[in-house]
Design a protein around this motif. Sequence first.
Motif, PDB file in Angstrom:
ATOM      1  N   GLN A  93       0.816  -1.213   0.000  1.00 39.94           N
ATOM      2  CA  GLN A  93       0.000   0.000   0.000  1.00 39.94           C
ATOM      3  C   GLN A  93       0.852   1.266   0.000  1.00 39.94           C
ATOM      4  O   GLN A  93       0.578   2.210  -0.743  1.00 39.94           O
ATOM      5  N   GLN A  94       1.922   1.304   0.822  1.00 43.40           N
ATOM      6  CA  GLN A  94       2.705   2.530   0.921  1.00 43.40           C
ATOM      7  C   GLN A  94       3.520   2.802  -0.338  1.00 43.40           C
ATOM      8  O   GLN A  94       3.836   3.961  -0.641  1.00 43.40           O
ATOM      9  N   ILE A  95       3.827   1.761  -1.097  1.00 43.31           N
ATOM     10  CA  ILE A  95       4.554   1.955  -2.358  1.00 43.31           C
ATOM     11  C   ILE A  95       3.597   2.244  -3.508  1.00 43.31           C
ATOM     12  O   ILE A  95       3.838   3.142  -4.317  1.00 43.31           O
ATOM     13  N   TYR A  96       2.485   1.532  -3.550  1.00 38.54           N
ATOM     14  CA  TYR A  96       1.502   1.774  -4.609  1.00 38.54           C
ATOM     15  C   TYR A  96       0.919   3.184  -4.525  1.00 38.54           C
ATOM     16  O   TYR A  96       0.594   3.797  -5.540  1.00 38.54           O
ATOM     17  N   MET A  97       0.775   3.715  -3.317  1.00 35.74           N
ATOM     18  CA  MET A  97       0.219   5.052  -3.131  1.00 35.74           C
ATOM     19  C   MET A  97       1.048   6.108  -3.856  1.00 35.74           C
ATOM     20  O   MET A  97       0.529   7.134  -4.320  1.00 35.74           O
ATOM     21  N   LEU A  98       2.353   5.843  -4.000  1.00 34.66           N
ATOM     22  CA  LEU A  98       3.272   6.768  -4.675  1.00 34.66           C
ATOM     23  C   LEU A  98       3.495   6.395  -6.138  1.00 34.66           C
ATOM     24  O   LEU A  98       4.272   7.042  -6.824  1.00 34.66           O
ATOM     25  N   ASN A  99       2.815   5.346  -6.604  1.00 33.37           N
ATOM     26  CA  ASN A  99       3.053   4.779  -7.928  1.00 33.37           C
ATOM     27  C   ASN A  99       4.511   4.333  -8.057  1.00 33.37           C
ATOM     28  O   ASN A  99       5.083   4.317  -9.166  1.00 33.37           O
ATOM     29  N   GLY A 100       5.092   3.973  -6.923  1.00 36.55           N
ATOM     30  CA  GLY A 100       6.489   3.561  -6.918  1.00 36.55           C
ATOM     31  C   GLY A 100       6.725   2.237  -7.618  1.00 36.55           C
ATOM     32  O   GLY A 100       7.797   2.013  -8.198  1.00 36.55           O
ATOM     33  N   HIS A 101       5.722   1.378  -7.585  1.00 35.62           N
ATOM     34  CA  HIS A 101       5.876   0.070  -8.238  1.00 35.62           C
ATOM     35  C   HIS A 101       6.078   0.212  -9.746  1.00 35.62           C
ATOM     36  O   HIS A 101       6.707  -0.646 -10.366  1.00 35.62           O
ATOM     37  N   ARG A 102       5.577   1.297 -10.301  1.00 35.15           N
ATOM     38  CA  ARG A 102       5.732   1.494 -11.741  1.00 35.15           C
ATOM     39  C   ARG A 102       7.192   1.739 -12.115  1.00 35.15           C
ATOM     40  O   ARG A 102       7.682   1.258 -13.135  1.00 35.15           O
ATOM     41  N   LEU A 103       7.926   2.491 -11.261  1.00 38.03           N
ATOM     42  CA  LEU A 103       9.356   2.681 -11.492  1.00 38.03           C
ATOM     43  C   LEU A 103      10.112   1.389 -11.239  1.00 38.03           C
ATOM     44  O   LEU A 103      11.041   1.040 -11.978  1.00 38.03           O
ATOM     45  N   HIS A 104       9.714   0.659 -10.214  1.00 39.69           N
ATOM     46  CA  HIS A 104      10.349  -0.626  -9.940  1.00 39.69           C
ATOM     47  C   HIS A 104      10.174  -1.584 -11.119  1.00 39.69           C
ATOM     48  O   HIS A 104      11.114  -2.301 -11.488  1.00 39.69           O
ATOM     49  N   ASN A 105       8.990  -1.583 -11.690  1.00 39.88           N
ATOM     50  CA  ASN A 105       8.723  -2.471 -12.828  1.00 39.88           C
ATOM     51  C   ASN A 105       9.588  -2.132 -14.039  1.00 39.88           C
ATOM     52  O   ASN A 105       9.834  -2.990 -14.897  1.00 39.88           O
ATOM     53  N   MET A 106      10.056  -0.888 -14.096  1.00 35.26           N
ATOM     54  CA  MET A 106      10.942  -0.470 -15.191  1.00 35.26           C
ATOM     55  C   MET A 106      12.401  -0.754 -14.874  1.00 35.26           C
ATOM     56  O   MET A 106      13.285  -0.447 -15.677  1.00 35.26           O
ATOM     57  N   GLY A 107      12.666  -1.314 -13.698  1.00 35.24           N
ATOM     58  CA  GLY A 107      14.033  -1.685 -13.332  1.00 35.24           C
ATOM     59  C   GLY A 107      14.757  -0.676 -12.469  1.00 35.24           C
ATOM     60  O   GLY A 107      15.969  -0.800 -12.262  1.00 35.24           O
ATOM     61  N   TYR A 108      14.029   0.314 -11.937  1.00 36.93           N
ATOM     62  CA  TYR A 108      14.663   1.338 -11.115  1.00 36.93           C
ATOM     63  C   TYR A 108      14.392   1.063  -9.638  1.00 36.93           C
ATOM     64  O   TYR A 108      13.278   1.215  -9.147  1.00 36.93           O
ATOM     65  N   HIS A 109      15.451   0.634  -8.956  1.00 34.29           N
ATOM     66  CA  HIS A 109      15.354   0.295  -7.531  1.00 34.29           C
ATOM     67  C   HIS A 109      16.383   1.062  -6.695  1.00 34.29           C
ATOM     68  O   HIS A 109      16.678   0.683  -5.569  1.00 34.29           O
ATOM     69  N   GLY A 110      16.949   2.126  -7.261  1.00 36.99           N
ATOM     70  CA  GLY A 110      17.927   2.923  -6.525  1.00 36.99           C
ATOM     71  C   GLY A 110      19.366   2.516  -6.737  1.00 36.99           C
ATOM     72  O   GLY A 110      20.277   3.061  -6.090  1.00 36.99           O
ATOM     73  N   ARG A 111      19.619   1.575  -7.645  1.00 32.41           N
ATOM     74  CA  ARG A 111      20.982   1.123  -7.874  1.00 32.41           C
ATOM     75  C   ARG A 111      21.884   2.281  -8.313  1.00 32.41           C
ATOM     76  O   ARG A 111      21.517   3.098  -9.150  1.00 32.41           O
ATOM     77  N   GLY A 112      23.073   2.353  -7.730  1.00 33.06           N
ATOM     78  CA  GLY A 112      24.036   3.392  -8.072  1.00 33.06           C
ATOM     79  C   GLY A 112      23.895   4.657  -7.249  1.00 33.06           C
ATOM     80  O   GLY A 112      24.772   5.526  -7.295  1.00 33.06           O
ATOM     81  N   LEU A 113      22.813   4.788  -6.469  1.00 32.91           N
ATOM     82  CA  LEU A 113      22.603   5.960  -5.617  1.00 32.91           C
ATOM     83  C   LEU A 113      22.987   5.631  -4.175  1.00 32.91           C
ATOM     84  O   LEU A 113      22.772   4.511  -3.707  1.00 32.91           O
ATOM     85  N   THR A 114      23.554   6.605  -3.491  1.00 35.87           N
ATOM     86  CA  THR A 114      23.937   6.430  -2.089  1.00 35.87           C
ATOM     87  C   THR A 114      23.079   7.327  -1.217  1.00 35.87           C
ATOM     88  O   THR A 114      22.975   8.528  -1.458  1.00 35.87           O
ATOM     89  N   ILE A 115      22.468   6.726  -0.208  1.00 31.38           N
ATOM     90  CA  ILE A 115      21.584   7.431   0.718  1.00 31.38           C
ATOM     91  C   ILE A 115      22.218   7.442   2.101  1.00 31.38           C
ATOM     92  O   ILE A 115      22.674   6.410   2.589  1.00 31.38           O
ATOM     93  N   ALA A 116      22.254   8.600   2.716  1.00 28.22           N
ATOM     94  CA  ALA A 116      22.676   8.700   4.118  1.00 28.22           C
ATOM     95  C   ALA A 116      21.426   8.798   4.977  1.00 28.22           C
ATOM     96  O   ALA A 116      20.542   9.612   4.706  1.00 28.22           O
ATOM     97  N   VAL A 117      21.359   7.973   6.013  1.00 29.46           N
ATOM     98  CA  VAL A 117      20.267   8.029   6.977  1.00 29.46           C
ATOM     99  C   VAL A 117      20.821   8.674   8.233  1.00 29.46           C
ATOM    100  O   VAL A 117      21.678   8.090   8.912  1.00 29.46           O
ATOM    101  N   VAL A 118      20.389   9.898   8.534  1.00 32.29           N
ATOM    102  CA  VAL A 118      20.843  10.568   9.759  1.00 32.29           C
ATOM    103  C   VAL A 118      19.746  10.399  10.801  1.00 32.29           C
ATOM    104  O   VAL A 118      18.590  10.749  10.563  1.00 32.29           O
ATOM    105  N   ASP A 119      20.104   9.865  11.947  1.00 26.22           N
ATOM    106  CA  ASP A 119      19.084   9.461  12.905  1.00 26.22           C
ATOM    107  C   ASP A 119      19.695   9.320  14.292  1.00 26.22           C
ATOM    108  O   ASP A 119      20.848   9.708  14.516  1.00 26.22           O
ATOM    109  N   GLY A 120      18.934   8.710  15.210  1.00 26.04           N
ATOM    110  CA  GLY A 120      19.383   8.595  16.586  1.00 26.04           C
ATOM    111  C   GLY A 120      19.926   7.243  16.983  1.00 26.04           C
ATOM    112  O   GLY A 120      20.461   7.092  18.077  1.00 26.04           O
ATOM    113  N   GLY A 121      19.793   6.245  16.117  1.00 30.09           N
ATOM    114  CA  GLY A 121      20.294   4.909  16.436  1.00 30.09           C
ATOM    115  C   GLY A 121      19.731   3.885  15.485  1.00 30.09           C
ATOM    116  O   GLY A 121      18.698   4.107  14.844  1.00 30.09           O
ATOM    117  N   PHE A 122      20.411   2.750  15.397  1.00 23.25           N
ATOM    118  CA  PHE A 122      20.064   1.719  14.415  1.00 23.25           C
ATOM    119  C   PHE A 122      20.083   0.345  15.085  1.00 23.25           C
ATOM    120  O   PHE A 122      20.775  -0.565  14.648  1.00 23.25           O
TER     121      PHE A 122
END
Length: 461
Positions: free
Chosen positions: A157-186
């Motif tokens: 539901q949370q991905i379909y709401m953004l139509n994110g599955h449509r990009l995933h279906n085209m092969g885009y899953h974030g490969r090659g991108l680097t994300i920093a998560v700044v937070d309080g603990g992991f």
Amino acid sequence: MWLSAVTGFAKGPDKDQMVKFPGGKCIMYRLYLSDKSGSSYSLARPGEFLSVKSLERRRRQSLTLDSTDLPVSPAYIERIETTGLEVVSKSRWNNTVVVRGRTQKQFRTLNSLPFVRKTVKVFTSPDSINKSVRSRYRTDYNRWDTLSTSEYGATEQQIYMLNGHRLHNMGYHGRGLTIAVVDGGFMNADVIPALKGIKLMGTHDFVVPASKDVFKEMDHGTKVLSTMAANTPNMYVGTAPQASFWLLRCEDVNTENLVEEDFWAAAVEFADSAGVDIINSSLGFHGFDDKSADHTYTEQDGEQALISHTASMLAHKGIILVNSAGNEGMGTWKKINFPADAKDIITVGAISPSGKNAAFSAVGPTSDRRIKPDVMALGSPTTVITGRGTISKDMGTSFAAPLITGMVACLWQAFPNKTALEIIRAVIQSGDKWTTPDDVYGYGVPDFLKAYQQLRTRNSR
């Protein structure tokens, strides 16, 4: 789905313990320095203070270096430390340092330093804090978490709401991108099965004093990370499961002090120097333990608070910041937090499955009358993976933001030559309230397929 099963957990301690503040009583001040004189660093030799990946990101977006990129003057740091104070944090973009001492008297010597133009008290240590220990965690998912009819499982539901599955279906899953998560603990993000396969670039702790292990701290960052990075088909799939991740701790959950803005600035500058493309920040500030340091609404122009000023610089360094709006909608403050007021970022509010804004989701506008939040995503509730390794539902703009962050990575993967500002603009313009924005929903829920199509059309012109 709310899970309450307690079987299948690995053994380990489960409760925090109170301990004396590490290192004893101390005070910290932020020093604003006048310039960067006395330094051997030069914009002609950026490889001495920025990574190859960081420089390539700037080159790709035709961004030039400037004086803010230069490190704080080592000569000034050395001079400050001769006073007996310890420099514990630095910000090259703001040309500031944080110094630590044990008594107020020690800081009087700063008045004699001609290159210190302003000082601000940012921290007084508490008597004791919680000592975090690892919670128990599940060694596998519950069988009933499997949804064989859905590739995404609990996150559909949370991905379909953004139509994110449509990009995933085209092969885009974030490969090659680097994300920093700044937070309080992991908490347990290094051991729970759901996150074992992620592309982890590294961890770093900017809190003073630093934790001995960011994976023993709170699990807020674990939940945030899971919404992007987890990848277990039919059970739980994140928005950017092929992206790479830095986990950066800059929030001290035991206190709320102005110095945490300095830690945040140090974290995002580290992310810049490491070549990160996107930052997820599910953090925000306005009130502190020292009430005299509280921010006011008039400051909310994206520049006055150090954290917001820093955030407003990120896109001009080629980085996209996605920041949660805050959960103050039902309190007396009600407004978005800092740095959600920053310019040229994506501020994310929370909605329910029916598309209604969550009552707790903070609202705009900024004090200079800009629309905020920028966009909305599912946050009331969001399905997350906890530090115990269980799939659960949690409430907050904290968990709406990384849904957008992961999809931004997928969109940028599709158009790697676009600038940070172009990607930000495309996401906001794809919102379902783009033509009728307001101070509750901003520009609405973004449609990432629409953003993709708009960028593709612009490319073909």
